[in-house]
Write an enzyme that holds these catalytic residues in place. Structure first.
Site, PDB file in Angstrom:
ATOM      1  N   VAL A 108       0.846  -1.196   0.000  1.00  0.00           N
ATOM      2  CA  VAL A 108       0.000   0.000   0.000  1.00  0.00           C
ATOM      3  C   VAL A 108       0.881   1.245   0.000  1.00  0.00           C
ATOM      4  O   VAL A 108       1.613   1.508   0.945  1.00  0.00           O
ATOM      5  CB  VAL A 108      -0.951   0.013   1.214  1.00  0.00           C
ATOM      6  CG1 VAL A 108      -1.771   1.295   1.240  1.00  0.00           C
ATOM      7  CG2 VAL A 108      -1.866  -1.207   1.188  1.00  0.00           C
ATOM      8  N   HIS A 109       0.785   1.987  -1.081  1.00  0.00           N
ATOM      9  CA  HIS A 109       1.483   3.263  -1.225  1.00  0.00           C
ATOM     10  C   HIS A 109       0.454   4.259  -1.749  1.00  0.00           C
ATOM     11  O   HIS A 109      -0.721   3.923  -1.889  1.00  0.00           O
ATOM     12  CB  HIS A 109       2.693   3.118  -2.164  1.00  0.00           C
ATOM     13  CG  HIS A 109       2.362   2.436  -3.454  1.00  0.00           C
ATOM     14  ND1 HIS A 109       1.936   3.115  -4.569  1.00  0.00           N
ATOM     15  CD2 HIS A 109       2.366   1.117  -3.779  1.00  0.00           C
ATOM     16  CE1 HIS A 109       1.702   2.249  -5.545  1.00  0.00           C
ATOM     17  NE2 HIS A 109       1.954   1.022  -5.083  1.00  0.00           N
ATOM     18  N   GLY A 110       0.850   5.477  -2.039  1.00  0.00           N
ATOM     19  CA  GLY A 110      -0.107   6.510  -2.429  1.00  0.00           C
ATOM     20  C   GLY A 110      -1.013   6.125  -3.582  1.00  0.00           C
ATOM     21  O   GLY A 110      -2.225   6.324  -3.535  1.00  0.00           O
ATOM     22  N   GLY A 144      -3.381   3.446  -2.274  1.00  0.00           N
ATOM     23  CA  GLY A 144      -4.231   3.937  -1.198  1.00  0.00           C
ATOM     24  C   GLY A 144      -5.187   5.032  -1.594  1.00  0.00           C
ATOM     25  O   GLY A 144      -6.174   5.269  -0.907  1.00  0.00           O
TER      26      GLY A 144
END
Length: 193
Positions: free
Chosen positions: A40-42, A45
Site C-alpha cells: 500500500v502506497h499513495g 491507497g
C-alpha cells in the site's frame, strides 16, 4: 459486528467450536486483488481505493502482518482515503475469510503472485487479479516495463488461470490495461531479451 474480524480471539472461537457451520457464505466481497511488491502506497491507497469504491484494504503478507512499522505507514495512507485497513498472514486471512459475515467491499493487496497462489491452495475461489509492480530480480524476465516474472510466477499464474482466475496488468485506473493469458516462460525469455 459489521467489520472484517480483526480479533484473532474471534477466529479462534470459531475454529474451536465444532457445532458452528464451517462453510458460512461470506457476504464480504473481494472487489479486486492487486499484486504490488510495494503493497500500500499513495497510488494504491488513493487512486485504486477511489476507483473501486471499497471500504477496507486488506494487506495479506506474512512479513507485514508482524511488522508494526510497515503497518503504521500504510495506516496513514488508508486514513487519508477514509478507509479501514487490516493486516493478515495468509493463513489468518483465509481463516477469517471462511468465517466472515460482514458486508464489506474488500481490496486485497499482496506482495507477489505466490501469495495469491497460496491463498488459492487454502480455499480462495477464483478472483480478478490486477498486477501492478513486480520489480526486477534474479531469474526474472520483463513482461513489460514494470512487471518482471520468474518461471515460478508464470507456472502459478498459468495454473490459476486454468482454475478460473482472471489476470490483467494495469498501473493505475483509467490507463490501458493488458489482459494476461497463459504465458510461455521460455518464449517470454526469448521475446523480451
Amino acid at each position: 459486528m459489521d467489520t472484517l474480524y480483526h480479533s484473532f480471539e474471534k477466529v479462534d472461537r470459531i475454529k474451536d467450536n465444532s457445532n458452528e457451520r464451517t462453510d458460512i457464505d461470506m457476504r464480504a466481497k473481494i472487489e479486486l486483488i492487486r499484486v504490488d511488491n510495494r503493497l500500500v502506497h499513495g497510488q494504491v491507497g488513493v487512486t485504486w481505493v477511489n476507483a473501486l469504491n471499497i471500504d477496507t484494504i486488506v494487506v495479506v503478507d506474512d512479513e507485514t502482518a508482524i511488522n508494526v512499522f510497515s503497518q503504521k505507514m500504510m495506516k496513514t495512507i488508508a486514513k487519508a482515503s477514509n478507509v479501514d485497513i487490516r493486516f493478515y498472514s495468509i493463513a489468518d486471512f483465509m481463516q477469517v475469510l471462511r468465517h466472515n459475515e460482514s458486508n464489506q467491499r474488500l481490496f486485497v493487496v499482496v506482495r507477489d503472485i505466490q501469495t495469491v497462489y497460496e491463498m488459492f491452495k487454502n480455499g480462495l475461489t477464483p478472483q480478478t487479479v490486477n498486477i501492478g509492480n513486480i520489480h526486477y530480480g534474479r531469474g526474472r524476465v520483463p513482461f513489460n516495463k514494470k512487471m518482471y516474472v520468474s518461471e515460478v510466477d508464470v507456472d502459478e499464474m498459468n495454473e490459476l488461470i486454468d482454475q478460473g482466475f482472471h489476470f490483467y496488468y494495469q498501473d493505475v485506473p483509467g490507463t490501458l490495461d493488458e489482459i494476461i493469458d497463459k504465458i510461455d516462460f521460455e518464449r517470454l525469455k526469448k521475446v523480451r531479451k
